[in-house]
Design an enzyme around this catalytic site. Structure first.
Site, PDB file in Angstrom:
ATOM      1  N   CYS A 124       0.699  -1.462   0.000  1.00 50.88           N
ATOM      2  CA  CYS A 124      -0.027   0.010   0.246  1.00 50.88           C
ATOM      3  C   CYS A 124       0.750   1.224   0.032  1.00 50.88           C
ATOM      4  CB  CYS A 124      -0.970   0.120   1.092  1.00 50.88           C
ATOM      5  SG  CYS A 124      -0.232  -0.396   2.754  1.00 50.88           S
ATOM      6  N   HIS A 142      18.885   1.252  -1.243  1.00 54.04           N
ATOM      7  CA  HIS A 142      17.587   1.406  -1.008  1.00 54.04           C
ATOM      8  C   HIS A 142      16.671   0.237  -0.734  1.00 54.04           C
ATOM      9  CE1 HIS A 142      13.657   3.170  -1.526  1.00 54.04           C
ATOM     10  NE2 HIS A 142      13.244   2.080  -2.104  1.00 54.04           N
TER      11      HIS A 142
END
Lengths: 351, 272
Positions: free
Chosen positions: A50, A99
């Site tokens: 989400c 990342h």
């Protein structure tokens, strides 16, 4: 061949964009298959939650061309026609690996240090691995990412503590009572936060749960949902001598429990700690009761204050986590300067 | 001079207790965010050495080594360490060692003060078993009161943190308030039973000619202490708040520690 990352997250895109570009779990194998068949990626993992959509790909194409084609692929997949200039981040190795490690450790999450993302990342990787869409490059960095996340969890406080009001209330109960399973809990009112606290207590083993509300129907519904027993609003005081925790979240102009009333209720109760959680605004419980012996009262500000302090502590550990990530990435790329990558995050840097 | 003697083993135990105290203080400074395994382990090691020292002395003298100030003080520390280790075995109450270790070190160091380890008098030689029982049971009672006091002190610190909404109350790996209260009450009850037995056993000991129980400072002090603990336990039963109970437990043991040696020295029966 470089490990490339194309993605968007809560840092770069509002939910209206994220929901449009999300890739349903069932569609992921087909997406991975397309990436391989079109020659865009030799290896790929798609992470879609989400809060983020990210494609990790090992491509033999030049980086700029690969990014352009991946972006076009993503847009085409969703028939999305709006400009995505500042929404997408495009990272090549080693920034893409940094990342990935930060994501695995919860450093890039909306709630700093949350652990759900690690499970989601493992699932995404597992899905790609199962379909044969990963190879030696991605297997190595993903496995390393999971190890780094584990290491950071055990050596820093980044994932320690709870940052929600409901969890903090339960933790407080744990510092007062020996066994939450033995505690009697009364929920006054059927408000959302009260329900969350009650649910959190039930998940920790509380079984003696009473629910009362001005509307009997709502009390019955909530009691049924939580596995508790409804009590008429006029009669909850009768149960008081068997209670250890009271959660109050009822809309009332005056105090539901003031000092005089609590003093009289305590007279019929054995000397034992009593935790009062007042999450209503305006408050339901007179703050003066907090000076009574063995009574511990917390309102929503107290709980939020503790949750914020937890978060602040997590922030203090960010630098340590970044250093660990830097060191681990450095091991993957011996001889390369890694200090320049510290502190990178997509909002600040776009390829 | 023989080397090593039981006293050397005891001195080494005190050093280890000191190391445990340092480890515990470091843990305190870090907000008890880790389990006190190091402190607990060091107390266990010190206790082993301490037990060895007591055994060596007991075997060499063929009696329970509790007949002079050095021995009594050493035995008091041993009782406290024993009770702590029994409680600290459970992870949930291990944190009490943070407070126990410094007290063990201080009491141990006090026992090592030169001039306290004098040979016992004739009375000791003639009523060995009864006297040993009297002193052992009484000192074990003080050990239990000591740990009750530590639980009380920890309760007060934790309760204050809770009331002030300090984050460390959530971060610290220390027992919950209810468990501390439970430990405090049970240890005090057990200590009270043992103190009662110790006083009764003491009353059974033959008195020197012309001596009176009612005039001996140590006997009066011990009976007064018994009454104070009885009042505290009765008060708790009648609804005394946990905070006051904890203050009582900590205060009474503090008073015990401060007056124990002075009353022993003032008593002709208990002075070595």
């Amino acid at each position: 061949m470089s490990i490339l990352l194309l993605g968007l997250s809560h840092r770069t895109a509002p939910v209206s964009v994220r929901e449009r570009l999300a890739i349903q779990e069932a569609r992921v194998p087909a997406v991975l298959q397309t990436l391989r068949v079109t020659g865009l990626a030799e290896e790929a993992v798609v992470l879609s939650t989400c809060n983020r959509v990210e494609i990790y790909a090992v491509s033999s194409l030049p980086a700029q061309r690969a990014f352009a084609e991946l972006e076009e692929f993503l847009v085409r997949c969703h028939d999305y026609r709006e400009p995505l200039t500042d929404t997408l981040y495009r990272l090549a190795e080693p920034d893409s690996v940094v990342h990935l490690f930060r994501v695995a450790c919860g450093l890039d999450s909306m709630v700093l240090g949350e652990t759900e993302i690690l499970g989601q990342l493992k699932k995404a990787y597992g899905q790609a691995l199962e379909g044969g869409f990963t190879g030696s490059r991605l297997n190595k960095v993903f496995q390393r990412a999971f190890n780094v996340a584990k290491h950071i969890r055990s050596t820093t406080g980044i994932q320690r503590g709870n940052v929600s009001v409901a969890s903090v209330a339960v933790e407080l109960a744990g510092t007062i009572f020996t066994r939450l399973e033995d505690c009697g809990v009364l929920v006054i009112g059927a408000g959302d936060t009260g329900e969350k606290v009650a649910r959190a207590l039930v998940s920790r083993g509380v079984s003696r749960l009473l629910v009362t509300n001005r509307s009997t129907e709502r009390a019955e519904a909530l009691a049924a949902a939580l596995g508790g027993r409804p009590v008429r609003f006029e009669q909850w005081a009768r149960e008081f001598d068997r209670l250890d925790i009271v959660i109050s979240s009822v809309a009332a102009p005056d105090y539901v429990l003031d000092r005089a009333r609590l003093e009289s209720l305590l007279r019929n109760r054995p000397a034992a700690p009593l935790l009062l959680v007042d999450i209503a605004v305006p408050r339901n419980i007179d703050p003066a009761v907090n000076t009574l012996p063995d009574v511990y009262l917390y309102n929503v500000d107290d709980l939020q204050g503790l949750a914020n302090r937890y978060l602040a502590r997590r922030q203090e550990d960010v630098a340590r986590c970044e250093a660990i990530i830097r060191e681990q990435v450095g091991r993957l790329y011996p001889g390369r300067q890694v200090s320049a990558w510290a502190g990178w995050h997509p909002a600040a840097s776009h390829a | 001079m023989n080397w090593p003697t039981d006293k050397h083993a005891f001195a080494l135990a005190v050093v280890v207790y000191g190391a445990a105290a340092v480890a515990s203080m470091r843990l305190w400074r870090r907000g008890f965010e880790r389990d006190d395994r190091v402190g607990c382990g060091l107390v266990a090691l010190g206790f082993g050495l301490h037990t060895l020292a007591l055994l060596a002395r007991g075997l060499s003298l063929q009696r329970c080594p509790v007949t002079n100030i050095y021995e009594v003080t050493s035995f008091l520390a041993w009782s406290l360490a024993l009770v702590y280790l029994l409680a600290g075995w459970r992870r949930s109450t291990r944190g009490l060692g943070v407070l126990a270790a410094p007290i063990l070190c201080l009491v141990g160091a006090a026992a090592l003060t030169p001039g306290l380890d004098r040979p016992a008098g004739l009375a000791v030689e003639t009523h060995r078993t009864l006297l040993s029982l009297h002193v052992t049971v009484t000192l074990l009672a003080y050990g239990l009161f000591g740990l009750a006091a530590l639980a009380g002190a920890m309760f007060l610190v934790r309760e204050r943190d809770l009331r002030l909404g300090r984050l460390r109350v959530l971060l610290a790996r220390l027992p919950p308030l209810q468990r501390l209260e439970n430990a405090m009450r049970r240890m005090m009850q057990a200590g009270f039973v043992l103190l009662t037995m110790g006083l009764v056993l003491g009353g059974l000991l033959p008195r020197p000619a012309g001596a009176s129980l009612s005039r001996d400072p140590k006997v009066l002090w011990a009976v007064g202490l018994w009454l104070l603990y009885a009042a505290l336990l009765a008060g708790r039963r009648c609804g005394l708040s946990t905070r006051r109970f904890a203050w009582g437990a900590a205060g009474l043991f503090g008073y015990t520690l401060l007056t124990f040696w002075a009353t022993s020295l003032a008593s002709p029966w208990h002075r070595p």
